[in-house]
Design an enzyme around this catalytic site. Structure first.
Site, PDB file in Angstrom:
ATOM      1  N   HIS A   1     -10.628   9.947   7.025  1.00  0.00           N
ATOM      2  CA  HIS A   1     -10.451   8.506   7.189  1.00  0.00           C
ATOM      3  C   HIS A   1      -9.832   8.140   8.523  1.00  0.00           C
ATOM      4  CE1 HIS A   1      -9.737   4.379   5.923  1.00  0.00           C
ATOM      5  NE2 HIS A   1      -8.440   4.500   6.118  1.00  0.00           N
TER       6      HIS A   1
ATOM      7  N   ARG B   1      -0.154   8.728   1.665  1.00  0.00           N
ATOM      8  CA  ARG B   1      -1.566   9.051   1.485  1.00  0.00           C
ATOM      9  C   ARG B   1      -1.861  10.548   1.449  1.00  0.00           C
ATOM     10  NH1 ARG B   1      -4.945   5.196   5.219  1.00  0.00           N
ATOM     11  NH2 ARG B   1      -4.253   3.629   3.727  1.00  0.00           N
TER      12      ARG B   1
ATOM     13  N   GLU C   1       0.862  -1.185   0.000  1.00  0.00           N
ATOM     14  CA  GLU C   1       0.000   0.000   0.000  1.00  0.00           C
ATOM     15  C   GLU C   1       0.897   1.233   0.000  1.00  0.00           C
ATOM     16  OE1 GLU C   1      -2.752  -0.570   3.280  1.00  0.00           O
ATOM     17  OE2 GLU C   1      -3.626  -2.327   2.340  1.00  0.00           O
TER      18      GLU C   1
END
Ligand code: SIN
Length: 523
Positions: free
Chosen positions: A337, A278, A117
């Site tokens: 998130h 991110r 990721e």
């Protein structure tokens, strides 16, 4: 509501997600009561986690490499000692979960199938059922908790206030099916999750509104790094609230972000392209949207026909929205998130209030700094659940009597809903305390939320406003951009500000403008 039922327990854990259940299991055989605000397994963001657990498991990996990636994503303010502790503990966490019955995905040779990721330079993410890791871990933890005689699970128990006597937490006052109950305990553990539900666009359950932060703040605890909110770059943009997550593991498999013309755009912005940390990807998507572009995630080549089997949760959400992700690009947008900030805790999970611990997203341990590395959150909850439990088990029993604290506070247990007020608050948070912020918007949010926390007719709205005001104040104070905190009026990172931040309710309360700290914040 004039009487309060008092129940005595060894430790009380507020929250029944992965952090709360892991802590309770580690505390056995100490009697522990675990409070779930909803039915068990519902309302916990843990159960929705699609990403997995990061651990240096494969032959080409090492906890030191995992630590380096965690620090690189964190924007210069993670605590290296905590990062080492957690990354070193990660492989054993996976082993513990396997022993507990968690079925991680495996390859044809039976070894763990490890994914990648954003921000990771190795394949090191263990998943379960493709993109349903959180739900599989919750299943196993709940089975274990139900089998453990020392654990009492209480559903529909909404924490209202911590009982604090002589500066020490000694219980929790709870609204339980219309009645007020005081769970009196030597140790109180907050495991209430995050605050994404304060935002109009979120991947979290909308009930995740920072209740634990409000409880801790009112009890006098210090809160750390509140300004750092993580926006996930790829939530399904199909008009649903909350927005279904489109897991980053898809980009780990080679899925690519496309602009409205169908052109990839991340490769020009970061060496890791679509697998950049991110915060960087979320800002890139956000800026495209501000310019009027719709953004898509294209998994047709990378996953294609294997989509329903490999990513069943995302597949189901897409199909419900009329998108076939095996043959069509998926419309996506950023969504609140994860909160890197939280109750300030030390390496044992202890807060600054005696008797009060915090684990999981509600805590700020220093692991994530300004931006959490993907799939480090379930890991942190498990590691700190164990550490907090060990610390509680070794602490001497106390003799505080919380009854007096309870008696004065049982008024206000009823909590009428104010959906219109909550919707306004969520719009304000997204507009002014979102992916990008500036002083004008943050001041506006701080003023509005400070007023609302004093005037709201419902307790949950007042708590949400309090938490929003604290986040806004922390964001106003940090005059730079770093990790998940992006100020358009201070776009660069300031080396002198490369440190964590602390805030207490007193900083807001003493006066909104007269304490030195608040003058510093609002000026
Ligand atoms: C994801 O699956 O993209 C989310 C993983 C995480 O939040 O760590």
């Amino acid at each position: 509501m004039s009487t309060v039922d008092i129940r005595r327990t060894g430790a009380v854990v507020v929250g029944a997600g992965i952090g709360g259940l892991a802590t309770a299991l580690r505390l056995a055989p100490m009697p522990v009561t675990v409070l779930s605000a909803t039915s068990l397994g519902e309302g916990a963001a843990s159960a929705w986690a699609q990403g997995g657990i990061a651990a240096a498991w494969s032959a080409d990996d090492h906890p030191g490499l995992h630590a380096a990636d965690t620090l690189a994503a964190a924007g210069g303010i993670a605590d290296p000692a905590i990062v080492d502790t957690v990354t070193q503990a990660a492989p054993a966490c996976i082993e513990d979960l396997i022993a507990l019955g968690v079925c991680f995905d495996r390859g044809a040779d039976g070894s763990l199938r490890l994914g990648r990721e954003g921000g990771h330079h190795r394949h090191r993410i263990a998943h379960a059922a493709g993109d349903a890791t959180g739900s599989e871990i919750m299943r196993a933890l709940l089975v274990a908790a139900r089998r453990t005689p020392s654990i009492t699970l209480v559903e529909d128990a909404v924490a209202q206030e911590l009982a604090v006597v002589d500066g020490a937490a000694c219980g929790v006052i709870v609204r339980h099916r219309g009645a007020a109950v005081l769970f009196a305990a030597d140790a109180v553990v907050l495991a209430t999750g995050g605050l994404g539900g304060l935002y109009q666009h979120t991947s979290n359950p909308v009930t995740a509104r920072g209740r634990g932060l409000a409880l801790a703040a009112r009890a006098g605890a210090a809160l750390a790094d509140l300004e750092f909110v993580q926006f996930h770059p790829t939530a399904l943009d199909a008009g649903r609230d909350p927005m279904p997550l489109v897991t980053e593991a898809l980009r780990g498999e080679g899925a690519v972000l496309l602009d409205k013309t169908g052109a990839p755009f991340m490769a020009t912005l970061h060496p890791l392209a679509d697998l950049a940390p991110r915060d960087i990807v979320a800002r890139a998507v956000w800026r495209k949207q501000l310019a009027g572009d719709r953004v898509y995630l294209d998994a047709r080549q990378a996953v294609g026909a294997a989509f329903p089997m490999r990513f069943p949760t995302v597949y189901g959400a897409c199909r419900t929205a009329g998108v076939d992700p095996a043959t069509m690009p998926i419309p996506i947008a950023p969504a609140a998130h994860y909160h890197m900030g939280g109750v300030a805790v030390d390496a044992r999970g202890r807060s600054t209030v005696s008797g009060l611990w915090a684990v999981g997203e509600v805590a700020s341990t220093g692991l994530h700094g300004a931006n959490r590395l993907a799939s480090n959150s379930l890991l942190e909850a498990l590691v700190f659940g164990a550490r907090a439990a060990a610390d509680i088990a070794s602490a001497a029993p106390r003799t505080a009597s919380p009854q007096s604290a309870a008696r004065s506070r049982v008024a206000g247990v009823d909590d009428p809903h104010d959906p219109a007020g909550m919707a306004r608050l969520r719009r304000r948070m997204s507009a002014s305390v979102g992916v990008e912020r500036d002083a004008t918007g943050l001041r506006q949010a701080l003023d509005e939320l400070n007023t609302l926390r004093r005037t709201a007719s419902s307790r949950s709205l007042a708590d949400a406003a309090l938490v929003g005001a604290l986040v806004s104040a922390a964001a106003l104070r940090r005059r730079e951009s770093r990790g998940g905190h992006c100020r358009t009026d201070y776009p660069a990172s300031a080396p002198a500000l490369a440190r964590r931040s602390l805030l207490t309710l007193r900083d807001l309360d003493s006066s909104e403008t007269t304490t030195p700290r608040m003058k510093e914040i609002v000026s």
